[in-house]
Design a protein around this motif. Sequence first.
Motif, PDB file in Angstrom:
ATOM      1  N   ILE A   7       0.836  -1.196   0.000  1.00 27.91           N
ATOM      2  CA  ILE A   7       0.000   0.000   0.000  1.00 27.91           C
ATOM      3  C   ILE A   7       0.873   1.250   0.000  1.00 27.91           C
ATOM      4  CG2 ILE A   7      -1.647   1.322   1.376  1.00 27.91           C
ATOM      5  CD1 ILE A   7      -2.801  -1.368   2.331  1.00 27.91           C
ATOM      6  N   HIS A   8       1.906   1.205   0.833  1.00 28.28           N
ATOM      7  CA  HIS A   8       2.790   2.372   0.912  1.00 28.28           C
ATOM      8  C   HIS A   8       3.490   2.608  -0.427  1.00 28.28           C
ATOM      9  CE1 HIS A   8       5.520   5.330   2.502  1.00 28.28           C
ATOM     10  NE2 HIS A   8       6.577   4.573   2.151  1.00 28.28           N
ATOM     11  N   ARG A   9       4.044   1.544  -1.005  1.00 31.14           N
ATOM     12  CA  ARG A   9       4.763   1.684  -2.271  1.00 31.14           C
ATOM     13  C   ARG A   9       3.826   2.145  -3.390  1.00 31.14           C
ATOM     14  NH1 ARG A   9       9.752  -0.856  -3.067  1.00 31.14           N
ATOM     15  NH2 ARG A   9      11.034  -0.383  -1.272  1.00 31.14           N
ATOM     16  N   ALA A  10       2.666   1.553  -3.437  1.00 32.57           N
ATOM     17  CA  ALA A  10       1.733   1.889  -4.520  1.00 32.57           C
ATOM     18  C   ALA A  10       1.205   3.302  -4.412  1.00 32.57           C
ATOM     19  CB  ALA A  10       0.568   0.910  -4.525  1.00 32.57           C
ATOM     20  N   SER A  11       1.312   3.897  -3.212  1.00 31.15           N
ATOM     21  CA  SER A  11       0.735   5.222  -2.992  1.00 31.15           C
ATOM     22  C   SER A  11       1.758   6.337  -3.135  1.00 31.15           C
ATOM     23  CB  SER A  11       0.112   5.289  -1.586  1.00 31.15           C
ATOM     24  OG  SER A  11      -0.839   4.261  -1.422  1.00 31.15           O
ATOM     25  N   LEU A  12       3.015   5.993  -3.444  1.00 36.13           N
ATOM     26  CA  LEU A  12       4.051   7.028  -3.501  1.00 36.13           C
ATOM     27  C   LEU A  12       3.939   7.837  -4.780  1.00 36.13           C
ATOM     28  CD1 LEU A  12       7.179   5.039  -2.251  1.00 36.13           C
ATOM     29  CD2 LEU A  12       5.835   6.731  -0.994  1.00 36.13           C
ATOM     30  N   ILE A 171      -4.181  -5.974  -5.951  1.00 41.43           N
ATOM     31  CA  ILE A 171      -5.405  -5.741  -6.711  1.00 41.43           C
ATOM     32  C   ILE A 171      -6.590  -5.542  -5.769  1.00 41.43           C
ATOM     33  CG2 ILE A 171      -7.076  -6.839  -8.268  1.00 41.43           C
ATOM     34  CD1 ILE A 171      -4.612  -8.129  -9.682  1.00 41.43           C
ATOM     35  N   HIS A 172      -6.692  -6.401  -4.779  1.00 38.42           N
ATOM     36  CA  HIS A 172      -7.802  -6.283  -3.824  1.00 38.42           C
ATOM     37  C   HIS A 172      -7.749  -4.940  -3.093  1.00 38.42           C
ATOM     38  CE1 HIS A 172      -9.793 -10.078  -4.270  1.00 38.42           C
ATOM     39  NE2 HIS A 172      -8.655 -10.758  -4.131  1.00 38.42           N
ATOM     40  N   TYR A 173      -6.558  -4.510  -2.728  1.00 36.00           N
ATOM     41  CA  TYR A 173      -6.441  -3.219  -2.034  1.00 36.00           C
ATOM     42  C   TYR A 173      -6.841  -2.070  -2.959  1.00 36.00           C
ATOM     43  CZ  TYR A 173      -4.307   1.122  -0.600  1.00 36.00           C
ATOM     44  OH  TYR A 173      -4.096   2.448  -0.319  1.00 36.00           O
ATOM     45  N   LEU A 174      -6.301  -2.060  -4.169  1.00 36.06           N
ATOM     46  CA  LEU A 174      -6.594  -0.948  -5.078  1.00 36.06           C
ATOM     47  C   LEU A 174      -8.079  -0.920  -5.445  1.00 36.06           C
ATOM     48  CD1 LEU A 174      -3.438  -1.082  -7.386  1.00 36.06           C
ATOM     49  CD2 LEU A 174      -3.962   0.621  -5.629  1.00 36.06           C
ATOM     50  N   LEU A 175      -8.678  -2.079  -5.634  1.00 33.91           N
ATOM     51  CA  LEU A 175     -10.105  -2.111  -5.930  1.00 33.91           C
ATOM     52  C   LEU A 175     -10.933  -1.515  -4.791  1.00 33.91           C
ATOM     53  CD1 LEU A 175     -10.483  -5.625  -7.614  1.00 33.91           C
ATOM     54  CD2 LEU A 175     -10.984  -3.419  -8.687  1.00 33.91           C
ATOM     55  N   SER A 176     -10.464  -1.719  -3.594  1.00 32.73           N
ATOM     56  CA  SER A 176     -11.214  -1.209  -2.443  1.00 32.73           C
ATOM     57  C   SER A 176     -11.093   0.292  -2.272  1.00 32.73           C
ATOM     58  CB  SER A 176     -10.735  -1.911  -1.160  1.00 32.73           C
ATOM     59  OG  SER A 176      -9.416  -1.499  -0.831  1.00 32.73           O
ATOM     60  N   THR A 177     -10.078   0.901  -2.880  1.00 31.67           N
ATOM     61  CA  THR A 177      -9.849   2.332  -2.680  1.00 31.67           C
ATOM     62  C   THR A 177     -10.258   3.180  -3.876  1.00 31.67           C
ATOM     63  OG1 THR A 177      -7.580   2.156  -3.514  1.00 31.67           O
ATOM     64  CG2 THR A 177      -7.914   1.851  -1.141  1.00 31.67           C
ATOM     65  N   LEU A 178     -10.445   2.577  -5.035  1.00 33.36           N
ATOM     66  CA  LEU A 178     -10.739   3.339  -6.249  1.00 33.36           C
ATOM     67  C   LEU A 178     -12.240   3.336  -6.518  1.00 33.36           C
ATOM     68  CD1 LEU A 178      -7.808   2.056  -8.510  1.00 33.36           C
ATOM     69  CD2 LEU A 178      -8.011   4.317  -7.460  1.00 33.36           C
ATOM     70  N   GLU A 179     -12.851   4.501  -6.395  1.00 32.70           N
ATOM     71  CA  GLU A 179     -14.272   4.632  -6.692  1.00 32.70           C
ATOM     72  C   GLU A 179     -14.471   5.008  -8.162  1.00 32.70           C
ATOM     73  OE1 GLU A 179     -15.831   7.490  -4.010  1.00 32.70           O
ATOM     74  OE2 GLU A 179     -15.555   6.238  -2.218  1.00 32.70           O
ATOM     75  N   ASN A 180     -15.650   4.731  -8.660  1.00 39.11           N
ATOM     76  CA  ASN A 180     -16.008   5.072 -10.045  1.00 39.11           C
ATOM     77  C   ASN A 180     -14.973   4.527 -11.032  1.00 39.11           C
ATOM     78  OD1 ASN A 180     -18.274   6.600  -9.121  1.00 39.11           O
ATOM     79  ND2 ASN A 180     -16.878   8.307  -8.672  1.00 39.11           N
ATOM     80  N   LEU A 299      -1.594  -2.842 -13.964  1.00 39.97           N
ATOM     81  CA  LEU A 299      -1.236  -1.622 -14.689  1.00 39.97           C
ATOM     82  C   LEU A 299      -2.372  -0.605 -14.664  1.00 39.97           C
ATOM     83  CD1 LEU A 299       0.642  -2.992 -17.838  1.00 39.97           C
ATOM     84  CD2 LEU A 299       1.606  -1.540 -16.063  1.00 39.97           C
ATOM     85  N   VAL A 300      -3.588  -1.036 -14.982  1.00 43.92           N
ATOM     86  CA  VAL A 300      -4.680  -0.059 -15.054  1.00 43.92           C
ATOM     87  C   VAL A 300      -5.057   0.443 -13.667  1.00 43.92           C
ATOM     88  CG1 VAL A 300      -5.590  -0.888 -17.249  1.00 43.92           C
ATOM     89  CG2 VAL A 300      -6.435  -1.895 -15.137  1.00 43.92           C
ATOM     90  N   LEU A 301      -5.010  -0.433 -12.674  1.00 43.04           N
ATOM     91  CA  LEU A 301      -5.352   0.010 -11.314  1.00 43.04           C
ATOM     92  C   LEU A 301      -4.301   0.966 -10.776  1.00 43.04           C
ATOM     93  CD1 LEU A 301      -6.640  -3.314  -9.702  1.00 43.04           C
ATOM     94  CD2 LEU A 301      -7.988  -1.382 -10.534  1.00 43.04           C
ATOM     95  N   SER A 302      -3.043   0.640 -10.996  1.00 41.78           N
ATOM     96  CA  SER A 302      -1.979   1.524 -10.520  1.00 41.78           C
ATOM     97  C   SER A 302      -2.010   2.858 -11.251  1.00 41.78           C
ATOM     98  CB  SER A 302      -0.625   0.844 -10.722  1.00 41.78           C
ATOM     99  OG  SER A 302       0.429   1.665 -10.281  1.00 41.78           O
ATOM    100  N   GLN A 305      -4.723   4.978  -9.855  1.00 40.53           N
ATOM    101  CA  GLN A 305      -4.350   5.544  -8.562  1.00 40.53           C
ATOM    102  C   GLN A 305      -3.362   6.696  -8.732  1.00 40.53           C
ATOM    103  OE1 GLN A 305      -1.491   3.623  -6.016  1.00 40.53           O
ATOM    104  NE2 GLN A 305      -2.932   3.717  -4.296  1.00 40.53           N
ATOM    105  N   GLN A 306      -2.353   6.514  -9.575  1.00 37.37           N
ATOM    106  CA  GLN A 306      -1.353   7.562  -9.760  1.00 37.37           C
ATOM    107  C   GLN A 306      -1.957   8.820 -10.376  1.00 37.37           C
ATOM    108  OE1 GLN A 306       1.967   7.715  -8.818  1.00 37.37           O
ATOM    109  NE2 GLN A 306       1.381   5.909  -7.633  1.00 37.37           N
ATOM    110  N   GLN A 307      -2.890   8.643 -11.301  1.00 34.01           N
ATOM    111  CA  GLN A 307      -3.534   9.815 -11.905  1.00 34.01           C
ATOM    112  C   GLN A 307      -4.331  10.596 -10.867  1.00 34.01           C
ATOM    113  OE1 GLN A 307      -5.168   9.574 -16.119  1.00 34.01           O
ATOM    114  NE2 GLN A 307      -4.998   7.405 -15.620  1.00 34.01           N
ATOM    115  N   ARG A 308      -4.911   9.909  -9.919  1.00 29.16           N
ATOM    116  CA  ARG A 308      -5.674  10.612  -8.886  1.00 29.16           C
ATOM    117  C   ARG A 308      -4.742  11.310  -7.900  1.00 29.16           C
ATOM    118  NH1 ARG A 308     -10.941   6.532  -8.219  1.00 29.16           N
ATOM    119  NH2 ARG A 308     -11.088   6.136 -10.469  1.00 29.16           N
ATOM    120  N   LEU A 309      -3.506  10.785  -7.765  1.00 28.86           N
ATOM    121  CA  LEU A 309      -2.517  11.477  -6.940  1.00 28.86           C
ATOM    122  C   LEU A 309      -1.911  12.666  -7.680  1.00 28.86           C
ATOM    123  CD1 LEU A 309      -0.609   8.389  -5.460  1.00 28.86           C
ATOM    124  CD2 LEU A 309      -2.137   9.939  -4.210  1.00 28.86           C
ATOM    125  N   ASP A 310      -1.778  12.528  -9.006  1.00 30.48           N
ATOM    126  CA  ASP A 310      -1.128  13.580  -9.802  1.00 30.48           C
ATOM    127  C   ASP A 310      -1.909  13.750 -11.100  1.00 30.48           C
ATOM    128  OD1 ASP A 310       0.576  15.424 -10.891  1.00 30.48           O
ATOM    129  OD2 ASP A 310       2.291  14.064 -11.088  1.00 30.48           O
TER     130      ASP A 310
END
Length: 969
Positions: A7-12, A171-180, A299-302, A305-310
């Motif tokens: 989670i930490h790495r994927a959120s950097l 994948i399970h973590y990213l699915l739980s955090t990405l809405e829409n 790839l698509v989930l990450s 997530q990155q687009q929503r961070l930046d």
Amino acid sequence: MLLATLIHRASLPCPKIGPELALQLLEQHYDLTGALQSLGSQQDLNYRVDSDRGRFVLKICRGDYDAVELQAQHAALKHLQGQPRTRVPKVMPALNGEELLTVAVDGQTVHLRLLDYIDGQPLTHLPHLGREVIAGFGRLCGQMNLALANFTHPGLERTLQWDPRHANELIHYLLSTLENLPHRALIEQMAAQAEQRVRPLAERLPRQAVHMDITDDNVVWQRDEQRHWQIQGVIDFGDLVHTWRVADLSVTCAALLHHAEGDPFAILPAIQAYHAVNPLQPEELQVLWPLIVARAVVLVLSSEQQQRLDPASPYLLKNAEHEWEIFHVATSVPFELMEAAILTCVGSGLPPVASEGFAPLLPGLVGREFALIDLGVLSPHFEAGNWEQAGIDQQLLQEAAVAHGLAASRYGQYRLSRTQVDSFEAPETFPLHVELRVPQGTTVEAPFAGTLHTGADGALNLHSAQLSVRLWGVKGLLQSGAAVLKGQVLGETGGALTVQLCRADVMPPLFCTPSRALAWQALCPSPAALLGLACDAQPELDPEALLARRDASFARSQKHYYVDPPRIERGWRNHLIDMQGRSYLDMLNNVAVLGHGHPRMAAVAARQWSLLNTNSRFHYAAIAEFSERLLALAPDSMDRVFLVNSGTEANDLAIRLAWAYSGGRDMLSVLEAYHGWSVAADAVSTSIADNPQALSSRPDWVHPVTAPNTYRGEFRGPDSAPDYVRSVEHNLAKIAAQNRQLAGFICEPVYGNAGGISLPPGYLQQVYGLVRAQGGVCIADEVQVGYGRMGHFFWGFEEQGVVPDIITMAKGMGNGQPLGAVITRREIAEALEAEGYFFSSSGGSPVSCRIGMAVLDVMEEEKLWENAQVVGGHFKARLEALIERHPLVGAVHGSGFYLGLELIRNHETLEPATEETTLLCDRLRELGIFMQPTGDYLNILKIKPPMVTSRQSVDFFVDMLSKVLDEGL
């Protein structure tokens, strides 16, 4: 702990250090100044540094990364420095001698590294990668894995979000955090299926250090002199980790999917190339596709997530397009199909179906003989394009059933009726089923025990744990969902029955493309055992073996188009058809003016062959009738015809006539021209594209004059005729000074071999006058450009407003039948009698004459000259529109259906784009078009299709040409 780290790495997010601050860090720690260019990355920051000391890459990553991980990368780079075929960057030390610096900048801790720069370019931006490039990626991946097989370092034991061992948790973590999230349901479904397939085999997968990012972003390439891509090196070891070996190949293949144009089978050359240098174990082959799908999901989930961070990052936005493309291609086919494709492409396969225990599907017909109907490309049932009729296969089966009682198609026989014209996609011609015609009311029984279901398409599906059989045309007696015993009655047929056997729980198509046939065959084997019927198609001749036989017996100086040519055995109108039922647009066959397979030609030839075919010294009507028809097309001053077999013979004879009439032997010919292969015709041919020794091997009686090329010649533009005539005057003066008698001048009235270039206005008028004044005759070589092909005029010399003394022709005169002619005046024709009579064994035969007249009839009836003018005019206009859009297009020459598209690298110097033209022709062939280069620099597309070519075909050709130019050459 694992999930927390992921989670930490994927959120950097990427470090926030702009170019100005990066320059300060460079100067402070490396004593470097220069220009910076951002190279883009998802979570790291990379700058290219152009300095007076060379070119480097400044890499900045967040301090959250352990230093030991970065040290592992440096150790791997040093380990690989001595490895062959694997160039990697060198790490440049800072002023303090350290290779890794950890510094605080604007309140953030970052790691700094400086690497040398490997010249080249990534291929991310190219929409299409050729087979060799795709194989190159796979081969490189295999070599890298071999090179790193014995490399170890403590920093490799890391928790990395790209490591497929952790894909499920991430994948399970990213699915739980990405809405829409777009396509959420499909993402969840694909991730679950991938995990289900990998889990049972995970513990048996070999592990080692792997790069984990050998992709189109991280491999740099350069073109060689032939414009082929060559690997320069591998960059960015940021994902180096100890994990499953096959994970590396899965990353490479996933990246290649966004160049696949929607076809996941495009990655198979990469897998084959990897396997050739570093063989994969069976378990690795089985999990490879599920790992590719899991990679696509990550790839698509990450990316989301990155687009929503930046959200403002252009790099992330651009990459997101590629990553969603990868996902859509990876999820476009069943897992089972790609697993079968991977196994078959490396020479493995699925175990055979155990068919010994089958009960007969049609027990009442056991032992009865079926008529097996040929529906293939060479079927005698097909003629005159009747395969284009809707339902033709079913009609033929029904007719056979009426005649013989029982009829069946062949499993795996490529169907001609499934071909598609003017399409860049290969047609689905391979049948994965058998169609039968049986008596109405024939009983159908279960060949094995299972569960019965009724499909939405009306098919009965009988499923067991290992197999399913799908039946169309059965009136079922049981409810959907019923349990069925082997041998139990399922229902009865209405007379037409379609049978498909499948080993996997997938819904296969009835037909597939040739490229997918092996994989689908593995999943959908022949139902022959169920039917008790030997209904499998005979295997085709191996094309490579057939080509080897040709090379072993047929003189190799007789070249063939393409390195690996398709086997062409049928044609129809302006298309040629290979043995797998693919239709290729024929854009180079000026022999078949009426198109291929014309029924009139077949009927006329068959009729005359049934009557008589002999030589022209016998007396028969056809030779007089055809000669009269030809003279009616010629200028009024001409009244004699010679009939021969080819353009070479026609030009050879024309030269002999010039010698006999003039009393001299010296001939003027034009540079860059081709007139044939006989001794005399070759002597006056000066095209170095056809004969590299042409200019050094001319006999002393041949005097080449400057090519009047108004586009790239010594003199350019429409007013250049007098400049080019000076070359003629010079050669005539030289002949006269030597007291030698000029025989004549031979020239294509439109520069055909150079791509259909029109001669400068007035050129032939001046040259013909000079030649005749010196006692020579003027020969118009109309073999390629005459006979109505140019559209606005029947003969090429009409554009110049002249009348030659001799006309030669061939090519389209016989629509493929060996047929040529020389037309001239009586006094020239009879001058040859002083040297003896002329005779051509087959020239003017009854068959050739009848075919020649039929060609003229069809050209008139089908208005092919008008078609050349109207459609040809549209053709040229569309080609000319490419000049503004594509810098590689220099000019469009010719008219009607004789056009030349000249490709250049520079619009000022007109540097020929020779290698690009070759690549373009090869790529067009992949898209279903036959095209070849011409001209002394082989940089001109020689466009001379059958004169039946339609506006639809023209638009398809130009659209595909533009597509390839857009892809980059």
